[in-house]
Design an enzyme around this catalytic site. Structure first.
Site, PDB file in Angstrom:
ATOM      1  N   GLU A   1     -13.396  -5.130   0.389  1.00 57.94           N
ATOM      2  CA  GLU A   1     -12.122  -5.473   0.631  1.00 57.94           C
ATOM      3  C   GLU A   1     -11.829  -6.773   0.989  1.00 57.94           C
ATOM      4  O   GLU A   1     -12.330  -6.708   2.573  1.00 57.94           O
ATOM      5  CB  GLU A   1     -11.086  -4.413   0.986  1.00 57.94           C
ATOM      6  CG  GLU A   1      -9.696  -4.729   1.508  1.00 57.94           C
ATOM      7  CD  GLU A   1      -9.008  -5.248   0.422  1.00 57.94           C
ATOM      8  OE1 GLU A   1      -8.182  -6.302   0.334  1.00 57.94           O
ATOM      9  OE2 GLU A   1      -8.797  -4.466  -0.718  1.00 57.94           O
TER      10      GLU A   1
ATOM     11  N   GLU B   1      -2.579 -11.276 -11.604  1.00 56.85           N
ATOM     12  CA  GLU B   1      -3.544 -11.092 -10.463  1.00 56.85           C
ATOM     13  C   GLU B   1      -5.016 -11.472 -10.856  1.00 56.85           C
ATOM     14  O   GLU B   1      -5.811 -11.894  -9.872  1.00 56.85           O
ATOM     15  CB  GLU B   1      -3.499  -9.888  -9.613  1.00 56.85           C
ATOM     16  CG  GLU B   1      -2.036 -10.006  -8.970  1.00 56.85           C
ATOM     17  CD  GLU B   1      -1.849  -8.612  -8.190  1.00 56.85           C
ATOM     18  OE1 GLU B   1      -2.788  -7.741  -8.402  1.00 56.85           O
ATOM     19  OE2 GLU B   1      -1.004  -8.389  -7.400  1.00 56.85           O
TER      20      GLU B   1
ATOM     21  N   GLU C   1     -17.328 -11.195  -5.044  1.00 57.25           N
ATOM     22  CA  GLU C   1     -18.067 -12.284  -5.184  1.00 57.25           C
ATOM     23  C   GLU C   1     -18.870 -12.879  -4.115  1.00 57.25           C
ATOM     24  O   GLU C   1     -19.910 -13.527  -4.439  1.00 57.25           O
ATOM     25  CB  GLU C   1     -17.287 -13.461  -5.733  1.00 57.25           C
ATOM     26  CG  GLU C   1     -16.487 -13.419  -7.312  1.00 57.25           C
ATOM     27  CD  GLU C   1     -15.204 -12.361  -7.035  1.00 57.25           C
ATOM     28  OE1 GLU C   1     -14.610 -12.082  -8.060  1.00 57.25           O
ATOM     29  OE2 GLU C   1     -14.835 -12.121  -5.795  1.00 57.25           O
TER      30      GLU C   1
ATOM     31  N   ASP D   1       2.882   6.009  -5.477  1.00 58.17           N
ATOM     32  CA  ASP D   1       3.205   6.017  -6.793  1.00 58.17           C
ATOM     33  C   ASP D   1       2.142   7.135  -7.241  1.00 58.17           C
ATOM     34  O   ASP D   1       0.853   7.088  -7.588  1.00 58.17           O
ATOM     35  CB  ASP D   1       2.733   4.703  -7.545  1.00 58.17           C
ATOM     36  CG  ASP D   1       2.872   4.742  -9.137  1.00 58.17           C
ATOM     37  OD1 ASP D   1       2.840   5.954  -9.627  1.00 58.17           O
ATOM     38  OD2 ASP D   1       2.444   3.580  -9.689  1.00 58.17           O
TER      39      ASP D   1
ATOM     40  N   ARG E   1       0.046   6.708 -10.469  1.00 56.64           N
ATOM     41  CA  ARG E   1      -1.227   6.120 -10.372  1.00 56.64           C
ATOM     42  C   ARG E   1      -2.370   6.986  -9.420  1.00 56.64           C
ATOM     43  O   ARG E   1      -3.375   6.905  -9.996  1.00 56.64           O
ATOM     44  CB  ARG E   1      -0.735   4.769  -9.711  1.00 56.64           C
ATOM     45  CG  ARG E   1      -1.973   4.205  -8.948  1.00 56.64           C
ATOM     46  CD  ARG E   1      -1.286   3.212  -8.008  1.00 56.64           C
ATOM     47  NE  ARG E   1      -2.547   2.492  -7.250  1.00 56.64           N
ATOM     48  CZ  ARG E   1      -3.248   2.604  -5.982  1.00 56.64           C
ATOM     49  NH1 ARG E   1      -2.575   4.143  -5.720  1.00 56.64           N
ATOM     50  NH2 ARG E   1      -4.168   2.125  -5.592  1.00 56.64           N
TER      51      ARG E   1
ATOM     52  N   GLY F   1     -11.953  -4.043  -4.393  1.00 59.95           N
ATOM     53  CA  GLY F   1     -10.633  -4.136  -3.883  1.00 59.95           C
ATOM     54  C   GLY F   1     -10.246  -3.067  -3.153  1.00 59.95           C
ATOM     55  O   GLY F   1      -9.179  -2.552  -3.848  1.00 59.95           O
TER      56      GLY F   1
ATOM     57  N   HIS G   1       0.812  -1.287   0.015  1.00 55.72           N
ATOM     58  CA  HIS G   1      -0.010  -0.171  -0.043  1.00 55.72           C
ATOM     59  C   HIS G   1       0.855   1.328   0.058  1.00 55.72           C
ATOM     60  O   HIS G   1       0.410   2.470  -0.766  1.00 55.72           O
ATOM     61  CB  HIS G   1      -0.995  -0.058   1.276  1.00 55.72           C
ATOM     62  CG  HIS G   1      -1.968  -1.313   1.128  1.00 55.72           C
ATOM     63  ND1 HIS G   1      -2.912  -1.435   0.421  1.00 55.72           N
ATOM     64  CD2 HIS G   1      -1.809  -2.404   1.969  1.00 55.72           C
ATOM     65  CE1 HIS G   1      -3.460  -2.603   0.420  1.00 55.72           C
ATOM     66  NE2 HIS G   1      -2.793  -3.144   1.253  1.00 55.72           N
TER      67      HIS G   1
END
Length: 410
Positions: A127, A179, A156, A78, A81, A105, A72
């Site tokens: 998450e 991933e 899901e 970053d 990003r 996520g 994280h």
């Protein structure tokens, strides 16, 4: 080819060693769950062998890798990003204002906070890893507990009380699809997104270009000044000559072994410099997140054709991606790029080494196709199969993979 000073090559070699020793052994194992084939503890080296795990075990290892602070820290630090996501969310504030958002996520919840700041009425931050506990604290610290709800679980498996108007997710892995988190975003789209809803980002594109990796070239074909009758020799043979002359041990047989270790079938994640790229980028695949299906994600394929800039040697291909956030009305779309022509991101680039380098000249044609699919050992780990032709040489094929890291001691 561009000439580099000894100092530049030394610096790049240092960067390469840092990538190998820290990125592969520490970041890949601790952060991305890739693992390493050997671990050294207390000076004792233990070998391990791969084993195939069922999907639940793969998912458990995957989510556990996101429980550590390091990944994280890397992602939020970053700035390319994080800033692009923030800008992408705020430029869609009219579509977000007063609406319901699902963050797939969510991690530390930073994107959920951005959405709330952009005016979302409700944000469901889903998450699966234990970092969700920190996301709850961050939401509370920012006074948003009434609008941002952190839900621990996979997208899901969780149930939401309502459909959503917007889905936001930072799902991209190395080479885009490592991933397999995009599958979760598409699942969420099909189950929870209102018809005509917004997905951020909206599209993704994959690119490839031939490169001349000078670090690998130096390691394999460094022209030594070792005295061998006036003939230049590759680096490993120069080392072998030196060792034999100084220690009386002939190690010339190491040449082929060194090549097999360096130019192997692993996808190497490392930064590529502009000077190493030998052609214009070729886009070989586009994914529209509004329409792509889970079936289509089982194999993402495309072809490419490019012409080299000048005389050099192709010893690898470089793969990278972009994702695009939609623009409001007349505004231009916002692109997050991991191109070697753009500022570096934590994704860097994916490098695919050829078995043998191939010399090229101006306008030499390089053509082929790539196919990306999940590893048999772990569905979350990507494989890339490549068929390629360089100039008049015969077509060659090679399959690459990111080591799955799921191993057991021997």
């Amino acid at each position: 080819p561009v000439k580099h000073t000894a100092q530049e090559l030394s610096a790049r070699n240092t960067a390469y060693r840092v990538t190998v020793l820290t990125e592969s052994a520490r970041s890949a194992a601790a952060k991305r769950g890739q693992g390493v084939k050997k671990e050294r503890n207390g000076g004792i080296e233990t070998m391990s062998k791969k084993r195939k795990l069922d999907r639940s075990a793969q998912d458990s290892l995957y989510f556990d890798s996101y429980a550590d602070v390091s990944i994280h820290e890397e992602m939020i630090a970053d700035t390319v990003r994080t800033d692009t996501y923030r800008r992408g969310i705020f430029r869609s504030s009219e579509a977000i204002q007063g609406k319901v958002v699902l963050d797939v996520g969510a991690g530390t919840g930073v994107l959920s906070v951005f959405c709330a700041q952009a005016g979302a009425r409700k944000v469901y931050a889903v998450e699966a890893s234990s970092i969700a506990e920190q996301a709850v604290r961050i939401v509370q610290l920012n006074g948003l507990e009434g609008r941002v709800e952190v839900i621990r679980g996979t997208v899901e498996s969780v149930e939401l009380p309502e459909k959503v108007d917007v889905i936001v997710s930072e799902w991209m892995g190395y080479a885009l699809l490592h991933e397999s988190m995009l599958n979760s975003v598409i699942f969420a789209r099909d189950k929870w997104l209102q018809p005509g809803g917004l997905i951020l980002p909206e599209t993704a594109e994959l690119f490839v270009a031939p490169i001349n990796d000078l670090v690998a070239e130096e390691r394999l074909s460094f022209w030594s000044t070792v005295n061998t009758g006036g003939e230049p020799v590759p680096m490993w043979r120069a080392i072998a000559v030196l060792v034999k002359g100084q220690y009386g041990v002939d190690m010339s047989c190491m040449t082929d072994f060194a090549r097999s270790c360096i130019m192997n079938g692993e996808i190497t994640v490392q930064p590529v410099t502009v000077e190493d790229v030998l052609s214009h980028p070729c886009r070989f695949a586009t994914l529209d997140l509004r329409t792509v299906t889970l079936e289509q994600l089982k194999r993402v394929s495309g072809s490419f054709c490019c012409r080299c800039f000048g005389s050099s040697s192709v010893n690898a291909f470089c793969v990278w991606f972009t994702v695009t956030f939609p623009g409001e009305d007349s505004t231009q779309p916002l692109v997050l790029s991991t191109s070697p022509f753009k500022p570096e991101t934590h994704w860097k680039q994916a490098v695919l080494y050829l078995d043998e380098p191939v010399d090229v000249v101006q306008d030499t044609e390089v053509a082929g196709s790539l196919s990306m699919f999940p590893s048999e050992q772990s569905s979350r780990h990507i494989c890339i199969h490549m068929d390629y032709t360089i100039g008049e040489h015969k077509q060659k094929s090679k399959t690459f993979s990111i080591p799955d890291g799921y191993s057991e001691p021997q």
